[in-house]
Scaffold this motif. Structure first.
Motif, short mmCIF file in Angstrom:
data_model
loop_
_atom_site.label_atom_id
_atom_site.label_comp_id
_atom_site.label_asym_id
_atom_site.label_seq_id
_atom_site.Cartn_x
_atom_site.Cartn_y
_atom_site.Cartn_z
N ASP A 1 0.83 -1.21 0.00
CA ASP A 1 0.00 0.00 0.00
C ASP A 1 0.87 1.26 0.00
O ASP A 1 0.60 2.21 -0.74
CB ASP A 1 -0.93 0.02 1.21
CG ASP A 1 -2.05 -1.01 1.10
OD1 ASP A 1 -2.34 -1.42 -0.04
OD2 ASP A 1 -2.60 -1.40 2.14
N ALA A 2 1.89 1.25 0.83
CA ALA A 2 2.77 2.42 0.91
C ALA A 2 3.57 2.58 -0.37
O ALA A 2 3.83 3.71 -0.82
CB ALA A 2 3.73 2.26 2.10
N PHE A 3 3.95 1.46 -0.98
CA PHE A 3 4.78 1.47 -2.18
C PHE A 3 4.11 2.26 -3.31
O PHE A 3 4.76 3.02 -4.03
CB PHE A 3 5.05 0.03 -2.62
CG PHE A 3 6.25 -0.13 -3.52
CD1 PHE A 3 7.52 -0.16 -2.99
CD2 PHE A 3 6.10 -0.22 -4.89
CE1 PHE A 3 8.63 -0.31 -3.81
CE2 PHE A 3 7.20 -0.38 -5.71
CZ PHE A 3 8.47 -0.42 -5.17
N TYR A 4 2.80 2.08 -3.46
CA TYR A 4 2.07 2.74 -4.55
C TYR A 4 2.04 4.26 -4.38
O TYR A 4 1.90 5.00 -5.35
CB TYR A 4 0.64 2.22 -4.64
CG TYR A 4 0.50 0.97 -5.48
CD1 TYR A 4 0.71 1.01 -6.85
CD2 TYR A 4 0.17 -0.25 -4.91
CE1 TYR A 4 0.58 -0.12 -7.63
CE2 TYR A 4 0.05 -1.40 -5.67
CZ TYR A 4 0.26 -1.33 -7.04
OH TYR A 4 0.14 -2.46 -7.82
N ALA B 1 8.63 7.47 -8.16
CA ALA B 1 9.43 6.45 -8.84
C ALA B 1 10.81 6.32 -8.20
O ALA B 1 11.32 5.21 -7.99
CB ALA B 1 9.57 6.80 -10.32
N GLU B 2 11.43 7.45 -7.85
CA GLU B 2 12.76 7.41 -7.25
C GLU B 2 12.72 6.77 -5.86
O GLU B 2 13.60 5.99 -5.49
CB GLU B 2 13.33 8.84 -7.14
CG GLU B 2 13.63 9.52 -8.47
CD GLU B 2 12.37 10.04 -9.15
OE1 GLU B 2 11.30 10.07 -8.49
OE2 GLU B 2 12.44 10.40 -10.34
N VAL C 1 13.44 2.03 -1.93
CA VAL C 1 12.81 1.05 -1.05
C VAL C 1 13.03 -0.36 -1.56
O VAL C 1 13.38 -1.27 -0.81
CB VAL C 1 11.30 1.35 -0.92
CG1 VAL C 1 10.56 0.20 -0.24
CG2 VAL C 1 11.09 2.63 -0.13
N PHE C 2 12.84 -0.55 -2.85
CA PHE C 2 12.93 -1.89 -3.43
C PHE C 2 14.33 -2.47 -3.25
O PHE C 2 14.49 -3.66 -2.97
CB PHE C 2 12.56 -1.85 -4.91
CG PHE C 2 12.23 -3.20 -5.48
CD1 PHE C 2 10.96 -3.73 -5.35
CD2 PHE C 2 13.20 -3.95 -6.12
CE1 PHE C 2 10.66 -4.98 -5.85
CE2 PHE C 2 12.91 -5.20 -6.64
CZ PHE C 2 11.63 -5.71 -6.50
N ASN D 1 8.36 0.21 -14.80
CA ASN D 1 9.08 1.39 -14.32
C ASN D 1 10.25 0.99 -13.42
O ASN D 1 11.34 1.57 -13.49
CB ASN D 1 8.13 2.32 -13.55
CG ASN D 1 7.12 2.98 -14.46
OD1 ASN D 1 7.36 3.13 -15.66
ND2 ASN D 1 5.99 3.37 -13.91
N LEU D 2 10.02 -0.02 -12.58
CA LEU D 2 11.10 -0.49 -11.71
C LEU D 2 12.22 -1.14 -12.51
O LEU D 2 13.41 -0.91 -12.25
CB LEU D 2 10.56 -1.48 -10.68
CG LEU D 2 9.96 -0.90 -9.40
CD1 LEU D 2 9.36 -2.00 -8.55
CD2 LEU D 2 11.03 -0.15 -8.59
#
Length: 454
Positions: free
Chosen positions: A33-36, A40-41, A46-47, A69-70
């Motif tokens: 949820d937080a990721f969305y 993009a940066e 995080v990833f 995008n990732l």
């Protein structure tokens, strides 16, 4: 503080070690949820700090656009590692969306075993069970004991997408029976699999339409369904998460098709991609023509005010209520356009009954306009000490809000019907027409009720 706020604080303060600790303790769904909500940066940062298994789980749950995008931000070796470890069906879905040259490069870079599985899945027709199935399932033989079967499950489970349902096959991989993990765990360790398995199995063929597969799973409350070839050999399974995605996509597509908006879903996806990531001149090509039309409407609005200038000078208090009438009309038009768009996507508005829905919205706009118009008229009359002004303002507001409700439904309907971009066009066109109509209506009522003051 929410997880997103904590993440942003650590990124801002460059506390990467603390951020890594935070991410390690976060729940996967909370993390998703937080990721969305991250840029993009921020997503890339995080990833890269996620544990390998968590990163893979999060990546597989992302929309295809987010995945692409990732991938653009990763080095080739990281991208290959990620794609290689994805579930085969998720990998196929991603490769289908990537440019052909990129997909081919990735496919040639992954391990021979995973490439073989991927090629098999991509060999099936689009939107069939064979295309969406995963080959990661556990099969047992009927002459195994429960103890032997449990050992096999324990060894293979870490590498399989679903272990809740187990499939019994013969040496030729022909599906003979099925049993749940619960049934296996609760059985006597010395019992034979053939003694506890269910002979009656529900399966689909590799060429079965994916929507039919998903609906069968929903109706029968299945967590997974086996996919067999024409000889009855099991070649994969379709899991419940894929079935849910299919039902959502197919339902939206069917709604738009039934509404007469063929290919709208695909068009909207490409239009959104263009408006967000497209070249500047392409964005101009979509947005500027609509703005030129609204600019023309703006000049028309100015001409109407110019024509009424002498009357405005004679009755200065009339000008006070122009922003109110135009603003309230705009709010109602925006509400109606939102109701229409959401209603179409969710299936609450059927285009064959458009006139019925349209008249309902007109009635809603009229009733709201009447109540607010009456209140506003009373306030205007008391404020300016002129009852006739209050009558003109109240009636103008009621009629303008009714017209705005009509436009909010009708304009996006026409744009969709003629396959035009509603995202770039609906709001400007609705606002412009509503402004012109609102001014004309207001000035007509002013002339009608306050003509004696001119």
């Amino acid at each position: 503080m929410t997880l997103k706020e904590n993440i942003l604080n650590h990124i801002t303060s460059k506390s990467m070690e603390n951020l890594k600790i935070l991410l390690a303790s976060a729940e996967e769904m909370e993390l998703l949820d937080a990721f969305y909500d991250l840029s993009a940066e921020e997503q890339v940062i995080v990833f890269r700090l996620l544990a390998k298994d968590v990163a893979l789980s999060v990546f597989e749950e992302l929309d295809t656009d987010e995945q692409q995008n990732l991938l653009r931000s990763f080095a080739d070796d990281r991208t290959i590692e990620l794609v290689n470890e994805m579930a085969p069906d998720d990998r196929v879905r991603l490769l289908e969306e990537l440019p052909a040259s990129v997909a081919k490069k990735l496919l040639n870079s992954i391990s021979p075993e995973e490439r073989k599985v991927t090629n098999i899945l991509m060999g099936y027709k689009d939107e069939t069970a064979g295309r969406i199935m995963t080959t990661e399932f556990i099969s047992l033989s009927r002459d195994m004991t429960v103890s032997q079967a449990l050992d096999k499950v324990r060894k293979q489970a870490p590498d399989k997408e679903s272990v809740y349902t187990l499939y019994v096959t013969d040496k030729a991989k022909v599906l003979e029976g099925v049993l749940s993990l619960k049934e296996l765990v609760c059985a006597d360790l010395d019992a034979k699999i053939e003694d506890i398995m269910r002979l009656r199995t529900i399966s689909v063929l590799t060429d079965t339409d994916q929507e039919e597969v998903a609906r069968n799973m929903k109706e029968l409350d299945l967590l997974a369904i086996p996919v067999v070839d024409n000889e009855g050999r099991i070649v994969g399974i379709v899991t419940i998460d894929d079935a849910i995605d299919i039902l959502e996509d197919e339902t939206t597509e069917d709604i738009l098709d039934h509404a007469g908006f063929a290919d709208t879903a695909g068009n909207e996806n490409s239009r959104s991609e263009l408006l967000v990531n497209g070249a500047l001149w392409k964005i101009w090509r979509v947005r500027v023509p609509v703005l030129l039309i609204t600019l023309l409407f703006g000049f028309i609005t100015g001409a109407i005010i110019d024509d009424f200038e002498a009357r405005l000078g004679a009755i200065g208090m009339v000008a006070i209520f122009i922003p109110l009438i135009m603003g309230m009309g705009g709010d109602v038009g925006t509400q109606s356009a939102t109701v229409f768009a959401r209603g179409v996507v969710l299936g609450h508005i059927q285009m064959k009954n458009f006139f019925k829905h349209f008249m309902k919205e007109v009635w809603v706009g009229f009733t709201i306009g009447t109540v607010l118009g009456a209140v506003t008229g009373v306030v205007a009359a008391w404020w300016q000490g002129e009852p006739m002004l209050g009558l003109a303002v109240g009636l103008a507001l009621a009629v303008t809000m009714t017209v705005a409700a009509m436009l909010g439904f009708f304009v996006p309907y026409l744009l969709l019907k003629f396959n035009l971009d509603q995202a770039a066009g609906s709001a400007p066109i609705i606002t412009s027409i509503k402004d012109i109509a609102g001014l004309v209506i207001y000035f007509l009522f002013v002339s009608m009720f306050l003509g004696y003051m001119l």
